[in-house]
Structures are given as C-alpha cells and as structure tokens.
Design a protein around this motif. Structure first.
Motif, PDB file in Angstrom:
ATOM      1  N   LEU A 179       0.825  -1.210   0.000  1.00  0.00           N
ATOM      2  CA  LEU A 179       0.000   0.000   0.000  1.00  0.00           C
ATOM      3  C   LEU A 179       0.862   1.263   0.000  1.00  0.00           C
ATOM      4  O   LEU A 179       0.547   2.221  -0.711  1.00  0.00           O
ATOM      5  CB  LEU A 179      -0.946  -0.010   1.200  1.00  0.00           C
ATOM      6  N   PHE A 180       1.941   1.276   0.766  1.00  0.00           N
ATOM      7  CA  PHE A 180       2.830   2.438   0.739  1.00  0.00           C
ATOM      8  C   PHE A 180       3.460   2.605  -0.637  1.00  0.00           C
ATOM      9  O   PHE A 180       3.564   3.714  -1.153  1.00  0.00           O
ATOM     10  CB  PHE A 180       3.923   2.334   1.802  1.00  0.00           C
ATOM     11  N   LEU A 181       3.882   1.508  -1.233  1.00  0.00           N
ATOM     12  CA  LEU A 181       4.479   1.561  -2.565  1.00  0.00           C
ATOM     13  C   LEU A 181       3.486   2.164  -3.569  1.00  0.00           C
ATOM     14  O   LEU A 181       3.837   3.062  -4.338  1.00  0.00           O
ATOM     15  CB  LEU A 181       4.915   0.160  -3.007  1.00  0.00           C
ATOM     16  N   VAL A 182       2.251   1.694  -3.549  1.00  0.00           N
ATOM     17  CA  VAL A 182       1.236   2.207  -4.470  1.00  0.00           C
ATOM     18  C   VAL A 182       0.990   3.695  -4.220  1.00  0.00           C
ATOM     19  O   VAL A 182       0.909   4.483  -5.172  1.00  0.00           O
ATOM     20  CB  VAL A 182      -0.069   1.389  -4.353  1.00  0.00           C
ATOM     21  N   HIS A 183       0.884   4.100  -2.957  1.00  0.00           N
ATOM     22  CA  HIS A 183       0.657   5.519  -2.649  1.00  0.00           C
ATOM     23  C   HIS A 183       1.813   6.377  -3.167  1.00  0.00           C
ATOM     24  O   HIS A 183       1.593   7.466  -3.708  1.00  0.00           O
ATOM     25  CB  HIS A 183       0.458   5.725  -1.149  1.00  0.00           C
ATOM     26  N   GLY A 184       3.026   5.895  -2.990  1.00  0.00           N
ATOM     27  CA  GLY A 184       4.179   6.633  -3.493  1.00  0.00           C
ATOM     28  C   GLY A 184       4.207   6.709  -5.004  1.00  0.00           C
ATOM     29  O   GLY A 184       4.514   7.751  -5.591  1.00  0.00           O
ATOM     30  N   LEU A 185       3.860   5.604  -5.666  1.00  0.00           N
ATOM     31  CA  LEU A 185       3.843   5.589  -7.128  1.00  0.00           C
ATOM     32  C   LEU A 185       2.730   6.466  -7.695  1.00  0.00           C
ATOM     33  O   LEU A 185       2.900   7.079  -8.756  1.00  0.00           O
ATOM     34  CB  LEU A 185       3.733   4.152  -7.644  1.00  0.00           C
ATOM     35  N   VAL A 186       1.606   6.541  -7.007  1.00  0.00           N
ATOM     36  CA  VAL A 186       0.534   7.450  -7.434  1.00  0.00           C
ATOM     37  C   VAL A 186       1.030   8.893  -7.350  1.00  0.00           C
ATOM     38  O   VAL A 186       0.783   9.705  -8.254  1.00  0.00           O
ATOM     39  CB  VAL A 186      -0.741   7.241  -6.588  1.00  0.00           C
ATOM     40  N   LEU A 222       4.062   9.827  -7.667  1.00  0.00           N
ATOM     41  CA  LEU A 222       5.067   9.982  -8.709  1.00  0.00           C
ATOM     42  C   LEU A 222       4.444  10.092 -10.105  1.00  0.00           C
ATOM     43  O   LEU A 222       4.758  11.010 -10.857  1.00  0.00           O
ATOM     44  CB  LEU A 222       6.052   8.803  -8.663  1.00  0.00           C
ATOM     45  N   PHE A 223       3.556   9.160 -10.443  1.00  0.00           N
ATOM     46  CA  PHE A 223       3.074   9.068 -11.813  1.00  0.00           C
ATOM     47  C   PHE A 223       1.739   9.757 -12.081  1.00  0.00           C
ATOM     48  O   PHE A 223       1.458  10.130 -13.215  1.00  0.00           O
ATOM     49  CB  PHE A 223       2.976   7.604 -12.242  1.00  0.00           C
ATOM     50  N   VAL A 224       0.892   9.912 -11.074  1.00  0.00           N
ATOM     51  CA  VAL A 224      -0.421  10.522 -11.287  1.00  0.00           C
ATOM     52  C   VAL A 224      -0.400  11.992 -10.863  1.00  0.00           C
ATOM     53  O   VAL A 224      -0.697  12.875 -11.658  1.00  0.00           O
ATOM     54  CB  VAL A 224      -1.533   9.744 -10.541  1.00  0.00           C
ATOM     55  N   PHE A 225      -0.057  12.238  -9.607  1.00  0.00           N
ATOM     56  CA  PHE A 225      -0.029  13.616  -9.116  1.00  0.00           C
ATOM     57  C   PHE A 225       1.225  14.349  -9.562  1.00  0.00           C
ATOM     58  O   PHE A 225       1.237  15.566  -9.571  1.00  0.00           O
ATOM     59  CB  PHE A 225      -0.152  13.656  -7.594  1.00  0.00           C
ATOM     60  N   THR A 226       2.242  13.638  -9.928  1.00  0.00           N
ATOM     61  CA  THR A 226       3.572  14.115 -10.325  1.00  0.00           C
ATOM     62  C   THR A 226       4.324  14.675  -9.121  1.00  0.00           C
ATOM     63  O   THR A 226       3.704  15.161  -8.168  1.00  0.00           O
ATOM     64  CB  THR A 226       3.556  15.180 -11.445  1.00  0.00           C
ATOM     65  N   PRO A 227       5.650  14.613  -9.153  1.00  0.00           N
ATOM     66  CA  PRO A 227       6.420  15.166  -8.033  1.00  0.00           C
ATOM     67  C   PRO A 227       6.119  16.648  -7.787  1.00  0.00           C
ATOM     68  O   PRO A 227       5.950  17.070  -6.642  1.00  0.00           O
ATOM     69  CB  PRO A 227       7.868  14.944  -8.464  1.00  0.00           C
ATOM     70  N   ALA A 228       6.010  17.438  -8.869  1.00  0.00           N
ATOM     71  CA  ALA A 228       5.712  18.862  -8.694  1.00  0.00           C
ATOM     72  C   ALA A 228       4.319  19.067  -8.103  1.00  0.00           C
ATOM     73  O   ALA A 228       4.129  19.936  -7.236  1.00  0.00           O
ATOM     74  CB  ALA A 228       5.826  19.587 -10.031  1.00  0.00           C
ATOM     75  N   GLY A 229       3.366  18.265  -8.522  1.00  0.00           N
ATOM     76  CA  GLY A 229       2.014  18.360  -7.979  1.00  0.00           C
ATOM     77  C   GLY A 229       1.966  17.960  -6.513  1.00  0.00           C
ATOM     78  O   GLY A 229       1.255  18.577  -5.708  1.00  0.00           O
ATOM     79  N   THR A 230       2.722  16.930  -6.158  1.00  0.00           N
ATOM     80  CA  THR A 230       2.798  16.497  -4.763  1.00  0.00           C
ATOM     81  C   THR A 230       3.416  17.592  -3.906  1.00  0.00           C
ATOM     82  O   THR A 230       2.907  17.917  -2.829  1.00  0.00           O
ATOM     83  CB  THR A 230       3.608  15.186  -4.655  1.00  0.00           C
ATOM     84  N   ALA A 231       4.495  18.181  -4.392  1.00  0.00           N
ATOM     85  CA  ALA A 231       5.132  19.283  -3.665  1.00  0.00           C
ATOM     86  C   ALA A 231       4.164  20.455  -3.520  1.00  0.00           C
ATOM     87  O   ALA A 231       4.080  21.073  -2.445  1.00  0.00           O
ATOM     88  CB  ALA A 231       6.407  19.720  -4.369  1.00  0.00           C
ATOM     89  N   GLY A 232       3.426  20.756  -4.570  1.00  0.00           N
ATOM     90  CA  GLY A 232       2.449  21.834  -4.522  1.00  0.00           C
ATOM     91  C   GLY A 232       1.352  21.571  -3.503  1.00  0.00           C
ATOM     92  O   GLY A 232       0.906  22.487  -2.800  1.00  0.00           O
ATOM     93  N   PHE A 233       0.912  20.322  -3.423  1.00  0.00           N
ATOM     94  CA  PHE A 233      -0.106  19.970  -2.431  1.00  0.00           C
ATOM     95  C   PHE A 233       0.432  20.191  -1.020  1.00  0.00           C
ATOM     96  O   PHE A 233      -0.252  20.751  -0.169  1.00  0.00           O
ATOM     97  CB  PHE A 233      -0.576  18.527  -2.604  1.00  0.00           C
ATOM     98  N   PHE A 234       1.649  19.753  -0.768  1.00  0.00           N
ATOM     99  CA  PHE A 234       2.249  19.952   0.561  1.00  0.00           C
ATOM    100  C   PHE A 234       2.351  21.443   0.875  1.00  0.00           C
ATOM    101  O   PHE A 234       2.077  21.860   1.997  1.00  0.00           O
ATOM    102  CB  PHE A 234       3.614  19.272   0.641  1.00  0.00           C
ATOM    103  N   GLU A 235       2.723  22.231  -0.123  1.00  0.00           N
ATOM    104  CA  GLU A 235       2.803  23.682   0.079  1.00  0.00           C
ATOM    105  C   GLU A 235       1.419  24.275   0.378  1.00  0.00           C
ATOM    106  O   GLU A 235       1.305  25.208   1.184  1.00  0.00           O
ATOM    107  CB  GLU A 235       3.432  24.353  -1.134  1.00  0.00           C
ATOM    108  N   SER A 236       0.374  23.728  -0.252  1.00  0.00           N
ATOM    109  CA  SER A 236      -0.978  24.231   0.005  1.00  0.00           C
ATOM    110  C   SER A 236      -1.418  23.953   1.441  1.00  0.00           C
ATOM    111  O   SER A 236      -2.325  24.615   1.946  1.00  0.00           O
ATOM    112  CB  SER A 236      -1.982  23.615  -0.977  1.00  0.00           C
TER     113      SER A 236
END
Length: 135
Positions: free
Chosen positions: A21-28, A30-44
């Motif tokens: 489950l952690f692997l899948v969450h991390g891959l989502v 990476l590949f769906v939200f993208t690293p930049a999108g993930t960083a943006g979410f954390f910033e939000s």
C-alpha cells in the motif's frame, strides 16, 4: 496469549500488505499527481514542498523495504511520524470519518498504530535483511 506457530505469518501478511500500500501511494504521487504536484499539495497545506518529495520517496523505498523485509522494524517505526503528520496536516481538518470530503484523520492514525505494532513485533519470516539477528 500468542500463537507462536501462526504469529510470524501474521507479521509477514501485515508487513507485505502495508508495504504494497505504501508503494502504491508513493507511485501514485510519482506518476499521477507528479512530483511537482505532490510538492504543490504539501505547500498548500503550509508545509515545505520538499517534504512532498521526501514523503513520495519514503513511501516508495519504505514500501519496497517492507515487502522485502529490509530493516522492516526500523522502516515501520519511521513511518509512524509520517503517518501522524498525514493525520494532522493532511486530514485533520476533515474530521474523523474517512468518507468525509478530504478524508478523515482516523485512517492514517490506524496505519500509524499498525506500523508501531509491526515495529514492536519484528521483521517476521522471509525478511531479507532483518533488523535483529535471529537466535
């Protein structure tokens, strides 16, 4: 009372399932939200964007480590504060129920407790690099 015949298989099931489950969450991330999108979410959320990259990386590498049994006790222990942070910062304002908009805080807290239990239980069978030597 602990059933010493079946307990190790229970540990293995929890370790592999949570690792997957952690692997899948991390891959989502990476590949769906993208690293930049993930960083943006954390910033939000008011968190540093770099924490998004670190979380994504830890979910992927930590998930693989749990699946393979590489220092699983240490990895499980390290997941506890990450999950509590997710409960507080990512889901805290959504309330208790996971079906609430934004997801509730109880789900990451439950996973934090599972990871704390795995850290206490040990690596389980078929661990490639156990945290402690077996007697």
């Amino acid at each position: 009372m602990i059933d010493h015949k079946t307990a190790p298989m229970g540990i293995l099931a929890l370790r592999v399932t949570t690792g997957a489950l952690f692997l899948v969450h991390g891959l989502v991330k990476l590949f769906v939200f993208t690293p930049a999108g993930t960083a943006g979410f954390f910033e939000s959320l008011g968190l540093p964007g770099a924490l998004g990259y670190l979380t994504m990386l830890f979910e992927i590498l930590g998930g693989l480590a749990l699946i393979l049994g590489v220092k699983a006790r240490l990895v499980s222990a390290a997941f506890v504060p990450v999950l509590l942070g997710a409960a507080i910062f990512g889901h805290g304002s959504a309330g208790f129920n996971w079906s609430n908009a934004g997801g509730g805080w109880e789900y990451p807290v439950m996973w934090a407790v599972v990871q704390a239990a795995l850290a206490l239980l040990g690596d389980g069978p078929y661990a490639l690099a156990p945290t402690q030597k077996r007697a």
